[in-house]
Structures are given as C-alpha cells and as structure tokens.
Design a protein around this motif. Structure first.
Motif, PDB file in Angstrom:
ATOM      1  N   SER A 139       0.113  -2.287  -2.930  1.00 28.46           N
ATOM      2  CA  SER A 139       1.362  -2.455  -3.676  1.00 28.46           C
ATOM      3  C   SER A 139       2.580  -2.334  -2.770  1.00 28.46           C
ATOM      4  O   SER A 139       3.578  -3.029  -2.964  1.00 28.46           O
ATOM      5  CB  SER A 139       1.461  -1.432  -4.815  1.00 28.46           C
ATOM      6  N   ILE A 140       2.516  -1.455  -1.781  1.00 28.50           N
ATOM      7  CA  ILE A 140       3.632  -1.320  -0.836  1.00 28.50           C
ATOM      8  C   ILE A 140       3.820  -2.615  -0.070  1.00 28.50           C
ATOM      9  O   ILE A 140       4.954  -3.095   0.097  1.00 28.50           O
ATOM     10  CB  ILE A 140       3.404  -0.125   0.116  1.00 28.50           C
TER      11      ILE A 140
ATOM     12  N   ALA B 180       5.336  -5.178  -2.383  1.00 30.38           N
ATOM     13  CA  ALA B 180       6.750  -4.867  -2.613  1.00 30.38           C
ATOM     14  C   ALA B 180       7.597  -5.308  -1.420  1.00 30.38           C
ATOM     15  O   ALA B 180       8.689  -5.867  -1.596  1.00 30.38           O
ATOM     16  CB  ALA B 180       6.928  -3.376  -2.868  1.00 30.38           C
ATOM     17  N   GLU B 181       7.105  -5.064  -0.214  1.00 31.17           N
ATOM     18  CA  GLU B 181       7.831  -5.484   0.988  1.00 31.17           C
ATOM     19  C   GLU B 181       7.975  -6.997   1.049  1.00 31.17           C
ATOM     20  O   GLU B 181       9.042  -7.510   1.409  1.00 31.17           O
ATOM     21  CB  GLU B 181       7.128  -4.966   2.240  1.00 31.17           C
TER      22      GLU B 181
ATOM     23  N   LEU C   7      10.573  -8.072  -1.422  1.00 36.02           N
ATOM     24  CA  LEU C   7      11.906  -7.699  -0.951  1.00 36.02           C
ATOM     25  C   LEU C   7      12.375  -8.663   0.136  1.00 36.02           C
ATOM     26  O   LEU C   7      13.536  -9.093   0.135  1.00 36.02           O
ATOM     27  CB  LEU C   7      11.911  -6.266  -0.422  1.00 36.02           C
TER      28      LEU C   7
ATOM     29  N   ASN D 140      10.284  -7.850  -8.938  1.00 35.67           N
ATOM     30  CA  ASN D 140       8.883  -7.664  -8.568  1.00 35.67           C
ATOM     31  C   ASN D 140       8.728  -6.615  -7.469  1.00 35.67           C
ATOM     32  O   ASN D 140       7.769  -5.833  -7.482  1.00 35.67           O
ATOM     33  CB  ASN D 140       8.251  -8.984  -8.139  1.00 35.67           C
ATOM     34  N   SER D 141       9.660  -6.572  -6.544  1.00 41.04           N
ATOM     35  CA  SER D 141       9.624  -5.559  -5.501  1.00 41.04           C
ATOM     36  C   SER D 141       9.775  -4.161  -6.106  1.00 41.04           C
ATOM     37  O   SER D 141       9.036  -3.236  -5.757  1.00 41.04           O
ATOM     38  CB  SER D 141      10.735  -5.815  -4.482  1.00 41.04           C
ATOM     39  N   ILE D 142      10.711  -4.022  -7.021  1.00 41.23           N
ATOM     40  CA  ILE D 142      10.918  -2.733  -7.679  1.00 41.23           C
ATOM     41  C   ILE D 142       9.687  -2.350  -8.495  1.00 41.23           C
ATOM     42  O   ILE D 142       9.245  -1.195  -8.475  1.00 41.23           O
ATOM     43  CB  ILE D 142      12.177  -2.783  -8.562  1.00 41.23           C
TER      44      ILE D 142
ATOM     45  N   HIS E 297       6.522  -3.125  -8.049  1.00 37.58           N
ATOM     46  CA  HIS E 297       5.427  -2.667  -7.187  1.00 37.58           C
ATOM     47  C   HIS E 297       5.756  -1.343  -6.493  1.00 37.58           C
ATOM     48  O   HIS E 297       4.865  -0.539  -6.258  1.00 37.58           O
ATOM     49  CB  HIS E 297       5.042  -3.761  -6.188  1.00 37.58           C
ATOM     50  N   SER E 298       7.027  -1.127  -6.213  1.00 38.86           N
ATOM     51  CA  SER E 298       7.431   0.156  -5.640  1.00 38.86           C
ATOM     52  C   SER E 298       7.176   1.299  -6.617  1.00 38.86           C
ATOM     53  O   SER E 298       6.621   2.337  -6.250  1.00 38.86           O
ATOM     54  CB  SER E 298       8.908   0.133  -5.255  1.00 38.86           C
TER      55      SER E 298
ATOM     56  N   ARG F 286       5.150   1.203  -9.128  1.00 41.11           N
ATOM     57  CA  ARG F 286       3.709   1.264  -9.392  1.00 41.11           C
ATOM     58  C   ARG F 286       3.018   2.231  -8.438  1.00 41.11           C
ATOM     59  O   ARG F 286       2.099   2.964  -8.819  1.00 41.11           O
ATOM     60  CB  ARG F 286       3.106  -0.137  -9.256  1.00 41.11           C
ATOM     61  N   THR F 287       3.478   2.260  -7.194  1.00 46.03           N
ATOM     62  CA  THR F 287       2.873   3.177  -6.230  1.00 46.03           C
ATOM     63  C   THR F 287       3.055   4.631  -6.654  1.00 46.03           C
ATOM     64  O   THR F 287       2.185   5.467  -6.428  1.00 46.03           O
ATOM     65  CB  THR F 287       3.453   2.989  -4.817  1.00 46.03           C
TER      66      THR F 287
END
Length: 65
Positions: free
Chosen positions: A25-26, A29-30, A33, A54-56, A58-59, A61-62
C-alpha cells in the motif's frame, strides 16, 4: 458490541500478512502521489484530484492494517 465480543466472535483477528500489505500500500500510495504531482504540473486537475485521493486512501489503509 465491544472489542472483546468482536474478538470472541472472530470478527477481529490478527492478520499475519499485514506487513506485506502495508509495504504494498505504501508503494501504491507513492505511485499515486507521483502521478498527482505530474498531472498537476500539466494542469490536469481532475486526474490530479483522483490520484491524490487514491494516495491518501492507501496511506490511511496502512494505518488500519
């Protein structure tokens, strides 16, 4: 229903693959971004918004994992 009841019913349980999912997920997210930054520079704001969202997602989600 409280936390203890959720554990007893099996609604909450340890996820032994959580670390793998967190790393994945990180990375996702990257990538989103980076896409948001690129599309912002070329003034594609609708895609920028979607990529940033989507980046937020997945961030955060971690943190849940």
């Amino acid at each position: 229903m409280n936390f203890k009841e959720c554990l007893e019913k099996g609604l909450i349980r340890k996820d032994y693959k959580a670390n793998e999912r967190i790393q994945k997920s990180i990375k996702i997210a990257e990538r989103f971004l980076n896409t948001a930054n690129k599309t912002y520079k070329i003034e594609e704001y609708e895609i920028t918004e979607i990529s940033a969202y989507n980046s937020i997602f997945h961030s955060f989600r971690t943190m849940l994992l």
